[in-house]
Design a protein around this motif. Structure first.
Motif, mmCIF file in Angstrom:
data_model
loop_
_atom_site.group_PDB
_atom_site.id
_atom_site.type_symbol
_atom_site.label_atom_id
_atom_site.label_comp_id
_atom_site.label_asym_id
_atom_site.label_seq_id
_atom_site.Cartn_x
_atom_site.Cartn_y
_atom_site.Cartn_z
ATOM 1 N N GLU A 1 -12.178 15.007 94.649
ATOM 2 C CA GLU A 1 -11.226 14.418 93.710
ATOM 3 C C GLU A 1 -11.374 15.056 92.334
ATOM 4 O O GLU A 1 -12.475 15.294 91.865
ATOM 5 C CB GLU A 1 -11.424 12.907 93.627
ATOM 6 C CG GLU A 1 -10.234 12.222 93.019
ATOM 7 C CD GLU A 1 -10.029 10.808 93.547
ATOM 8 O OE1 GLU A 1 -9.013 10.222 93.167
ATOM 9 O OE2 GLU A 1 -10.858 10.317 94.327
ATOM 10 N N GLY A 2 -10.267 15.382 91.721
ATOM 11 C CA GLY A 2 -10.266 16.054 90.427
ATOM 12 C C GLY A 2 -10.092 17.552 90.535
ATOM 13 O O GLY A 2 -9.671 18.204 89.593
ATOM 14 N N GLY A 3 -10.442 18.136 91.700
ATOM 15 C CA GLY A 3 -10.194 19.550 91.951
ATOM 16 C C GLY A 3 -10.916 20.515 91.042
ATOM 17 O O GLY A 3 -10.407 21.609 90.766
ATOM 18 N N ALA A 4 -12.121 20.194 90.588
ATOM 19 C CA ALA A 4 -12.845 21.053 89.643
ATOM 20 C C ALA A 4 -13.099 22.459 90.183
ATOM 21 O O ALA A 4 -13.214 23.395 89.405
ATOM 22 C CB ALA A 4 -14.171 20.396 89.248
ATOM 23 N N GLN A 5 -13.171 22.630 91.512
ATOM 24 C CA GLN A 5 -13.441 23.941 92.092
ATOM 25 C C GLN A 5 -12.165 24.695 92.475
ATOM 26 O O GLN A 5 -12.240 25.771 93.053
ATOM 27 C CB GLN A 5 -14.347 23.810 93.310
ATOM 28 C CG GLN A 5 -15.736 23.293 92.983
ATOM 29 C CD GLN A 5 -16.613 23.279 94.212
ATOM 30 O OE1 GLN A 5 -16.836 24.296 94.834
ATOM 31 N NE2 GLN A 5 -17.103 22.099 94.561
ATOM 32 N N LEU A 6 -11.015 24.134 92.173
ATOM 33 C CA LEU A 6 -9.754 24.809 92.465
ATOM 34 C C LEU A 6 -9.400 25.773 91.335
ATOM 35 O O LEU A 6 -9.745 25.541 90.181
ATOM 36 C CB LEU A 6 -8.626 23.786 92.634
ATOM 37 C CG LEU A 6 -8.729 22.837 93.816
ATOM 38 C CD1 LEU A 6 -7.589 21.819 93.773
ATOM 39 C CD2 LEU A 6 -8.724 23.604 95.134
ATOM 40 N N PRO A 7 -8.670 26.859 91.663
ATOM 41 C CA PRO A 7 -8.229 27.771 90.607
ATOM 42 C C PRO A 7 -7.301 27.061 89.622
ATOM 43 O O PRO A 7 -6.647 26.067 89.966
ATOM 44 C CB PRO A 7 -7.456 28.853 91.367
ATOM 45 C CG PRO A 7 -7.873 28.740 92.781
ATOM 46 C CD PRO A 7 -8.267 27.306 92.994
ATOM 47 N N GLU A 8 -7.231 27.578 88.418
ATOM 48 C CA GLU A 8 -6.359 27.014 87.392
ATOM 49 C C GLU A 8 -4.919 26.961 87.907
ATOM 50 O O GLU A 8 -4.426 27.907 88.508
ATOM 51 C CB GLU A 8 -6.417 27.860 86.118
ATOM 52 C CG GLU A 8 -5.646 27.244 84.981
ATOM 53 C CD GLU A 8 -5.817 28.009 83.676
ATOM 54 O OE1 GLU A 8 -4.935 27.854 82.812
ATOM 55 O OE2 GLU A 8 -6.806 28.741 83.522
ATOM 56 N N GLY A 9 -4.270 25.820 87.696
ATOM 57 C CA GLY A 9 -2.889 25.626 88.121
ATOM 58 C C GLY A 9 -2.738 24.998 89.495
ATOM 59 O O GLY A 9 -1.671 24.500 89.841
ATOM 60 N N ALA A 10 -3.799 25.037 90.305
ATOM 61 C CA ALA A 10 -3.744 24.436 91.644
ATOM 62 C C ALA A 10 -4.014 22.937 91.536
ATOM 63 O O ALA A 10 -4.750 22.486 90.656
ATOM 64 C CB ALA A 10 -4.761 25.081 92.566
ATOM 65 N N PHE A 11 -3.404 22.159 92.434
ATOM 66 C CA PHE A 11 -3.622 20.716 92.447
ATOM 67 C C PHE A 11 -3.449 20.166 93.853
ATOM 68 O O PHE A 11 -2.868 20.813 94.719
ATOM 69 C CB PHE A 11 -2.677 20.007 91.471
ATOM 70 C CG PHE A 11 -1.213 20.212 91.751
ATOM 71 C CD1 PHE A 11 -0.503 19.343 92.575
ATOM 72 C CD2 PHE A 11 -0.537 21.290 91.183
ATOM 73 C CE1 PHE A 11 0.845 19.538 92.829
ATOM 74 C CE2 PHE A 11 0.818 21.485 91.426
ATOM 75 C CZ PHE A 11 1.507 20.609 92.253
ATOM 76 N N MET A 12 -3.982 18.972 94.065
ATOM 77 C CA MET A 12 -3.888 18.294 95.357
ATOM 78 C C MET A 12 -2.863 17.175 95.280
ATOM 79 O O MET A 12 -2.690 16.562 94.223
ATOM 80 C CB MET A 12 -5.254 17.744 95.760
ATOM 81 C CG MET A 12 -6.258 18.848 96.039
ATOM 82 S SD MET A 12 -7.922 18.246 96.412
ATOM 83 C CE MET A 12 -8.549 17.930 94.762
ATOM 84 N N THR A 13 -2.208 16.929 96.401
ATOM 85 C CA THR A 13 -1.246 15.835 96.482
ATOM 86 C C THR A 13 -1.873 14.677 97.261
ATOM 87 O O THR A 13 -2.913 14.832 97.900
ATOM 88 C CB THR A 13 0.062 16.299 97.146
ATOM 89 O OG1 THR A 13 -0.204 16.698 98.493
ATOM 90 C CG2 THR A 13 0.687 17.454 96.376
#
Length: 181
Positions: free
Chosen positions: A103-115
């Protein structure tokens, strides 16, 4: 629970064909059981609830971005069960580390998000088939897209995200893990 019920069709077999490319995982092997790290951590399960590591290569020319998803077509519902969707992944992304779906997506690349998943969270939700049910397939797909902007935000469900990214999918790589409780 009826252990003889048929499995649902493979979800992407029902869609128009696209180019294919390769996806692998350090967390599990295609067709094998998911490890406990990828099992849910509630509802009587005590897994790690971590998204698996994924790496991909060979996406088609013209790829401008990616979406990554995990879908269980064998869930005992008329519509399967969405475990994870990430959109907004840049075209130069070729992997996600284990746990990128926290949750929060800290390890995702900039601009990426989860639904929002069918668990109701904007995070990866691990395998959690009903006790005694057939082995479920957890289909992880990397969708190569012809756009870097789907015109959606993190307020949509995985189904709405899929409706949008599938209209822009020019290639797909799939790896499937199994799990039975």
């Amino acid at each position: 629970m009826d252990l003889t019920r048929p499995t649902a069709p493979a979800p992407y077999d029902l869609l128009p064909p696209t180019a294919t490319f390769e996806v692998t995982s350090e967390s599990f092997t295609d067709g094998d059981d998911l490890p406990e790290a990828q099992v849910f951590d509630d509802w009587g399960f005590s897994g790690g609830n971590l998204s698996p590591q994924l790496s991909w290569s060979g996406a088609p020319e013209g790829t401008k971005g990616y979406a990554v998803s995990c879908f269980d077509p064998d869930a005992p519902t008329p519509a399967g069960f969405w475990h994870w969707t990430v959109v907004g992944l840049p075209a130069d992304t070729t992997s996600l580390p284990e746990g990128a779906g926290v949750e929060g997506g800290a390890q995702l690349p900039e601009g990426a998000f989860m639904t929002a998943t069918d668990y109701g969270t904007k995070a990866f939700g691990g395998a959690a088939p009903p006790q005694g049910d057939i082995a479920h397939r957890y289909v992880f797909a990397v969708h190569a897209l012809d756009t870097d902007d789907l015109g959606i935000d993190d307020s949509v469900s995985c189904t709405v995200a899929a409706f949008n990214y599938l209209q822009h999918t020019i290639g797909r790589a799939v790896i499937t893990g199994m799990y039975r409780s």
